[in-house]
Enzyme design. Structure first.
Site, PDB file in Angstrom:
ATOM      1  CB  CYS A   7       9.186  11.113  11.486  1.00  0.00           C
ATOM      2  SG  CYS A   7       7.558  11.396  10.782  1.00  0.00           S
TER       3      CYS A   7
ATOM      4  CG  HIS B 189      10.641  13.136  14.764  1.00  0.00           C
ATOM      5  ND1 HIS B 189      10.067  14.089  13.962  1.00  0.00           N
ATOM      6  CD2 HIS B 189       9.704  12.160  14.935  1.00  0.00           C
ATOM      7  CE1 HIS B 189       8.830  13.717  13.660  1.00  0.00           C
ATOM      8  NE2 HIS B 189       8.592  12.550  14.225  1.00  0.00           N
TER       9      HIS B 189
END
Length: 441
Positions: free
Chosen positions: A398, A156
């Site tokens: 993300c 992420h």
């Protein structure tokens, strides 16, 4: 919408994730699978009892944030109605009660993670701040020019960007453990190739929020530790979905967010091994984290208070305490088993559709499925699904570097939690078929 049927048998869940693919880790190992009335638990979540655009809500966006049970909502209300006061510095009754509840949450979080001490628990605004704290406070002291920070290709942004900033400041370099294409698995056989003498930190996700891959973090931490490498685990997607034992994992740091595990937004936990916290300078300066302040210099409290400058989110800690109690009342081993059954069932049902590309492990996945429909943008899938009451997530999640690695701009994602059902998945698959027909695919 509640599904009263038992979860259907599924060949994809006959074996544990560790057996299903190289790199899997069985989240259910610590607690046995027990009978749970999952349908009854749905009644604890008032938000689920509503219609969206004239259809019963099917909430499949749990990897972004989970819903909150009445027990957590009541804990927040009770604090603000009865105990609202600042902590630690007051001596009146309300402050005493607030302080006791705040620190009780710290003790509860230590138990939740099997930390050796509550002093190893730092309260943060979430996983992102926890990782930034390590990068900004521990990092500059121990990462130097020429050192390497080892990540994976499935991280992420919260576990990439802070290390990029640290590398820019120190002259360090980032390296990435590769995944094996759409299946999204790491190859443990290649780990030694990347654990070179210049690697000072290994930071990796426990469960990928896009792929559903469950990484063998205990094995990776153990192999890194043998070489004197510090380790950090991003547990944002695993903290509320299965047992977590930081001593068994053997990590130096671990971060998670409350809002992904039935708790409030804007609150989280950073676990730090005691020895690591003792050597780490303050993250931010201000009230509460000091022992004494002079005009020219100050001295600091020991961990964890050294890292908690200013008035904390007191209600967040109290609500997280309630969420941890709620999850352990169900049994985190039971939740992990149920999540993985839902993920396997959804993957199997979607696999039967024509014109679909699925991402992540074919077996041993966590409770989420990312996919693309031929000729249909992920945002269109999510927009049309919403008109049928199905809440999905579309975009890069993300995970822009991962998307580039997969050769796509975005995916649609359905992510599940223990209050979801196979009946909801059946309806979701029907909606996906309808979307394909609507776009003429």
């Amino acid at each position: 919408m509640a599904d009263l049927r038992p979860n259907p048998p599924n060949k994809m869940t006959d074996r544990s994730p560790a057996e299903n693919h190289a790199g899997g880790q069985r989240l259910t190992a610590m607690l046995p699978h027990q009978a749970v009335n999952w349908s009854a638990l749905r009644q604890d979540f008032p938000i689920l009892d509503q219609q969206v655009h004239g259809h019963p809500l099917i909430y499949f966006d749990n990897a972004a944030t989970s819903q909150k049970p009445r027990m957590v909502l009541d804990a927040l209300l009770h604090y603000y109605e009865r105990d609202n006061a600042n902590v630690h510095r007051g001596i009146h009754e309300l402050s005493n009660r607030a302080t006791a509840a705040f620190e009780a949450a710290r003790v509860r979080a230590a138990k939740f993670l099997n930390a050796r001490s509550a002093d190893e628990i730092i309260f943060t605004r979430g996983t992102t701040e926890g990782i930034n704290l390590v990068a900004a406070a521990w990092g500059p002291k121990f990462i130097q020019r020429g050192d390497k920070i080892l990540l994976t290709e499935m991280e992420h942004h919260s576990n990439i960007v802070p290390w990029q900033l640290l590398a820019e400041r120190t002259g360090a370099q980032l390296a990435f453990l590769p995944i094996n294409g759409d299946r999204g698995l790491l190859d443990p056989g290649r780990l030694d190739e990347f654990l070179t003498s210049d690697v000072k930190l290994l930071a990796m996700t426990h469960i990928s929020n896009s792929l559903g891959t469950i990484n063998p973090v205990a094995e990776y931490c153990e192999r890194a530790r043998r070489r004197g490498i510090v380790t950090l685990i991003d547990a944002a997607q695993s903290a509320g979905h299965g047992p977590l034992d930081v001593q068994e994992i053997g990590c130096d740091f671990l971060a998670f967010s409350a809002h992904k595990m039935c708790g409030p937004t804007g609150f989280g936990v950073l676990y730090g091994r005691g020895e690591r916290l003792a050597e780490t300078p303050p993250y931010q300066g201000g009230g509460e984290m000091i022992l004494s302040v002079d005009f020219q210099q100050s001295t600091w409290k020991p961990a964890p208070h050294r890292f908690e400058a200013g008035t904390p989110d007191i209600s967040g800690a109290i609500a997280l305490h309630a969420a941890m109690d709620y999850l352990d009342g169900i049994g985190r081993g039971n939740i992990a088993h149920h999540d993985q059954e839902l993920g396997a069932y959804a993957f199997e049902q979607l696999s039967a559709l024509p014109g679909i590309r699925l991402f992540g492990p074919t077996m041993g996945r966590a409770g989420l499925v990312s996919f693309l429909l031929d000729g249909i943008h992920a945002h269109d899938v999510v927009t049309v699904a919403d008109r049928s009451g199905v809440a999905l997530r579309g975009g890069h999640h993300c995970n822009q570097p991962l998307m580039k690695r997969l050769g796509v701009e975005s995916t649609a994602r359905a992510s599940f939690y223990f209050y979801n059902t196979t009946a909801e998945i059946d309806r979701f698959v029907e909606v996906i078929r309808e979307i394909q027909m609507f776009f003429g695919k």
